[in-house]
Design a protein around this motif. Structure first.
Motif, short mmCIF file in Angstrom:
data_model
loop_
_atom_site.label_atom_id
_atom_site.label_comp_id
_atom_site.label_asym_id
_atom_site.label_seq_id
_atom_site.Cartn_x
_atom_site.Cartn_y
_atom_site.Cartn_z
N ILE A 11 0.82 -1.22 0.00
CA ILE A 11 0.00 0.00 0.00
C ILE A 11 0.85 1.26 0.00
CG2 ILE A 11 -1.66 1.34 1.35
CD1 ILE A 11 -2.90 -1.31 2.23
N VAL A 12 0.47 2.20 -0.86
CA VAL A 12 1.00 3.56 -0.87
C VAL A 12 -0.20 4.50 -0.78
CG1 VAL A 12 2.14 5.35 -2.26
CG2 VAL A 12 3.08 3.03 -2.19
N ASP A 13 -0.28 5.24 0.32
CA ASP A 13 -1.44 6.13 0.50
C ASP A 13 -1.06 7.56 0.85
OD1 ASP A 13 -0.54 5.85 3.07
OD2 ASP A 13 -2.34 4.87 3.86
N GLY A 14 0.24 7.87 0.76
CA GLY A 14 0.67 9.23 1.03
C GLY A 14 0.95 9.53 2.48
N THR A 15 0.89 8.52 3.36
CA THR A 15 1.14 8.77 4.78
C THR A 15 2.54 8.35 5.22
OG1 THR A 15 0.22 6.61 5.42
CG2 THR A 15 -1.31 8.48 5.32
N ALA A 16 3.29 7.68 4.35
CA ALA A 16 4.62 7.19 4.71
C ALA A 16 5.55 7.30 3.51
CB ALA A 16 4.54 5.74 5.19
N HIS A 343 5.93 11.26 -0.99
CA HIS A 343 4.77 10.83 -0.20
C HIS A 343 3.86 12.01 0.15
CE1 HIS A 343 7.32 12.08 3.20
NE2 HIS A 343 6.22 12.10 3.94
N GLU A 344 4.42 13.21 0.26
CA GLU A 344 3.59 14.39 0.51
C GLU A 344 2.81 14.77 -0.74
OE1 GLU A 344 5.67 17.64 2.28
OE2 GLU A 344 6.59 16.39 3.83
N VAL A 345 3.42 14.61 -1.89
CA VAL A 345 2.72 14.90 -3.14
C VAL A 345 1.55 13.93 -3.31
CG1 VAL A 345 2.94 15.04 -5.65
CG2 VAL A 345 4.84 15.77 -4.19
N ALA A 349 -3.18 14.14 -2.92
CA ALA A 349 -4.23 13.56 -3.76
C ALA A 349 -4.94 12.40 -3.09
CB ALA A 349 -3.62 13.09 -5.09
N THR A 350 -4.65 12.20 -1.80
CA THR A 350 -5.33 11.13 -1.05
C THR A 350 -5.93 11.70 0.23
OG1 THR A 350 -3.19 10.42 -0.11
CG2 THR A 350 -3.98 9.27 -2.08
N HIS A 351 -5.24 11.55 1.35
CA HIS A 351 -5.87 11.90 2.63
C HIS A 351 -6.08 13.40 2.83
CE1 HIS A 351 -2.02 13.12 4.61
NE2 HIS A 351 -1.50 12.20 3.80
N VAL A 352 -5.20 14.25 2.29
CA VAL A 352 -5.40 15.70 2.44
C VAL A 352 -6.63 16.15 1.66
CG1 VAL A 352 -4.42 17.99 2.09
CG2 VAL A 352 -2.94 16.11 2.83
N ALA A 353 -6.73 15.70 0.42
CA ALA A 353 -7.90 16.07 -0.39
C ALA A 353 -9.18 15.48 0.18
CB ALA A 353 -7.69 15.60 -1.83
N ALA A 354 -9.11 14.25 0.70
CA ALA A 354 -10.31 13.63 1.28
C ALA A 354 -10.85 14.45 2.44
CB ALA A 354 -9.97 12.21 1.75
N LYS A 355 -9.96 14.94 3.29
CA LYS A 355 -10.39 15.78 4.42
C LYS A 355 -11.00 17.08 3.93
CE LYS A 355 -8.78 17.66 8.82
NZ LYS A 355 -7.61 17.80 9.74
N GLU A 360 -13.26 12.33 4.66
CA GLU A 360 -12.16 11.65 5.34
C GLU A 360 -12.63 10.29 5.86
OE1 GLU A 360 -8.73 12.93 8.59
OE2 GLU A 360 -10.70 13.88 8.64
N GLY A 361 -11.84 9.26 5.61
CA GLY A 361 -12.20 7.91 6.02
C GLY A 361 -13.04 7.16 4.99
N LYS A 362 -13.58 7.89 4.03
CA LYS A 362 -14.39 7.27 2.98
C LYS A 362 -13.65 7.17 1.65
CE LYS A 362 -18.14 6.29 5.18
NZ LYS A 362 -18.53 4.86 5.34
N ILE A 363 -12.81 8.16 1.36
CA ILE A 363 -11.99 8.13 0.15
C ILE A 363 -10.57 8.50 0.55
CG2 ILE A 363 -13.89 8.67 -1.42
CD1 ILE A 363 -12.87 11.56 -1.53
N GLY A 364 -9.61 8.27 -0.34
CA GLY A 364 -8.24 8.65 -0.06
C GLY A 364 -7.52 7.76 0.93
N THR A 365 -8.07 6.58 1.20
CA THR A 365 -7.47 5.67 2.16
C THR A 365 -7.79 4.23 1.79
OG1 THR A 365 -7.28 5.16 4.53
CG2 THR A 365 -9.47 5.72 3.72
N VAL A 366 -6.91 3.32 2.17
CA VAL A 366 -7.18 1.88 2.03
C VAL A 366 -7.39 1.36 3.44
CG1 VAL A 366 -6.33 -0.32 1.16
CG2 VAL A 366 -5.69 1.79 -0.01
N ALA A 367 -8.64 1.40 3.88
CA ALA A 367 -8.97 1.06 5.26
C ALA A 367 -10.39 0.52 5.33
CB ALA A 367 -8.84 2.29 6.16
#
Length: 411
Positions: A11-16, A343-345, A349-355, A360-367
């Motif tokens: 997984i690559v989600d922009g958090t690491a 990872h910030e870029v 396009a994932t968790h920052v945009a989702a928020k 948040e928690g519905k898109i931009g994440t694999v959870a």
């Protein structure tokens, strides 16, 4: 209910800054049900990713899906039927680049959003502002110096980026009408712009009292205001008035960036559009005067990334492309990657945009519990952001809401 189990996914989600260890991801219906090292397949169809990258569907927080031609004044005169069909093509191509959600910041209406939700056409999820609000002579006023016709106040064409409203009573009414019509948030034009004919970049859009009135209307509806802004002065007055989403921000300065961060605002840089307007805009119908304006903000764009990063101002992903230039949507990744960690870029396009989109928690994440919006990438985009470009060439699988939008061989 169809089920899919992805195994051997990294997984690559922009958090690491590095890919995760191999895991399995279970999708049931349109939702991610389980993520872990050991997940029972049950009756799910197993897709072995063989160590490939699995990402949440990408989110572009600044698009104009109705902009089928670069000349926005001409686009606004086109029949709704033509604009609709072109917008569906534009969105299909966005989806095939891996963008499973887009936020339209001026133009798309609730009818177009409903059309995407009915599922008859392959499109991203669509979050809309309705028509952007602009003062007379502002960034959504394309009448030109010698056109003294009254501004349209009702029955706006689908191809129109925005609507004209002046004074506190008019801006309140316009904001309420857009919210009544299904807008998820309100977009305003608070600075001059490149595409419009009578507003140099330094022009400030709306008085402070008008800005505050629009922000109040959005807050009463439980949402926020997004503002088209370039200059430091325009950004600061918007932040002080309570604007939450700051589009472009090319000329932002450190003190204003710190203030915006302290207020919890989010910036949405759109660097790729200036690069492409400068190189392609003229031949694609972007007016000459508008092309000339581009240079005043293009060069400063890269500096703005460092300023906002230092200030701790959150940045979401945006492209803001028009007409045939939509095909460059993914190149924003590479441009930002010259100034920011990969990872910030990706996180933009994932968790920052989702928020920012309130999802948040519905898109931009694999959870577990998130929408099953997923893309598979051949290779590691943390090492090469260009893997996210080239019209999805390196994305053999694209899933939206648990359904495969693209499925190529993994061999």
């Amino acid at each position: 209910m169809a089920s899919t189990l992805f195994t051997n996914a990294r997984i690559v989600d922009g958090t690491a800054p590095e890919r995760g260890a191999p895991v399995s991801v279970l999708v049931e219906g349109g939702t991610i049900r389980e993520v872990g090292k050991v997940v029972s397949a049950g009756k799910a169809k197993v897709v072995d990713l063989g160590g490939r990258t699995l990402m949440p569907g990408l989110i572009d927080a600044h698009v104009h899906v109705i902009a089928g031609v670069a000349d926005l004044g001409r686009n606004a005169a086109l029949p709704d039927s033509l604009v609709t069909v072109r917008s569906l093509v534009i969105m299909r191509e966005m989806l095939l680049r891996g963008f499973t959600t887009v936020r339209d910041v001026g133009g798309a209406d609730f009818g177009l959003k409903v059309a995407t939700e009915e599922g008859h056409f392959p499109t991203p999820r669509l979050v809309i502002s309705g028509k952007a609000l602009s003062q007379t002579g502002g960034h959504a006023d394309f009448r030109g110096r010698y056109d003294d016709r009254e501004a349209v106040t009702t029955r706006h064409r689908l191809g129109a980026l925005g609507r004209i409203c002046d004074g506190i009573d008019q801006v309140r009414r316009a904001a309420r009408e857009e919210l009544k019509g299904g807008a998820d948030f309100i977009k305003i034009m608070a600075n001059g712009g490149c595409a419009s004919p009578t507003d140099p970049i330094h022009f400030l859009g709306y008085s402070v009292s008008e800005l505050e009135a629009i922000v109040e209307e959005a807050r009463m509806a439980g949402t926020y205001v997004s503002a088209h802004v370039y200059t430091d002065e325009a950004i600061r007055r918007c932040v002080e008035a309570g604007v939450h989403s700051l589009e472009h921000c090319n000329l932002i300065q450190p003190d204003t960036a710190k203030l915006a961060a302290a207020k919890g605002a989010v910036a949405v840089p759109t660097l790729v559009t200036y690069d492409k307007l400068a190189s392609e805009g003229g031949k694609l119908g972007f007016p000459p005067d508008s092309v000339a304006k581009v240079e005043s903000v293009r060069v400063a764009g890269m500096d703005s990334l460092a300023i906002m990063k230092t200030a701790g101002l959150a940045m979401a992903y945006g492209s803001d492309l028009l007409g045939e230039m939509h095909r460059h949507q993914s190149e924003e990744f590479v441009i930002r990657g010259r100034a920011l960690p990969a990872h910030e870029v990706i996180g933009a396009a994932t968790h920052v945009a989702a928020k920012l989109l309130g999802l948040e928690g519905k898109i931009g994440t694999v959870a577990p519990g998130a929408h099953a919006d997923l893309i598979v990438v051949d290779g590691d985009p943390l090492k090469d952001l260009a893997l996210l470009t080239r019209q999805g060439r390196h994305m053999p699988l694209i899933m939206k809401g648990g359904s495969f939008m693209k499925r190529s061989s993994l061999n």
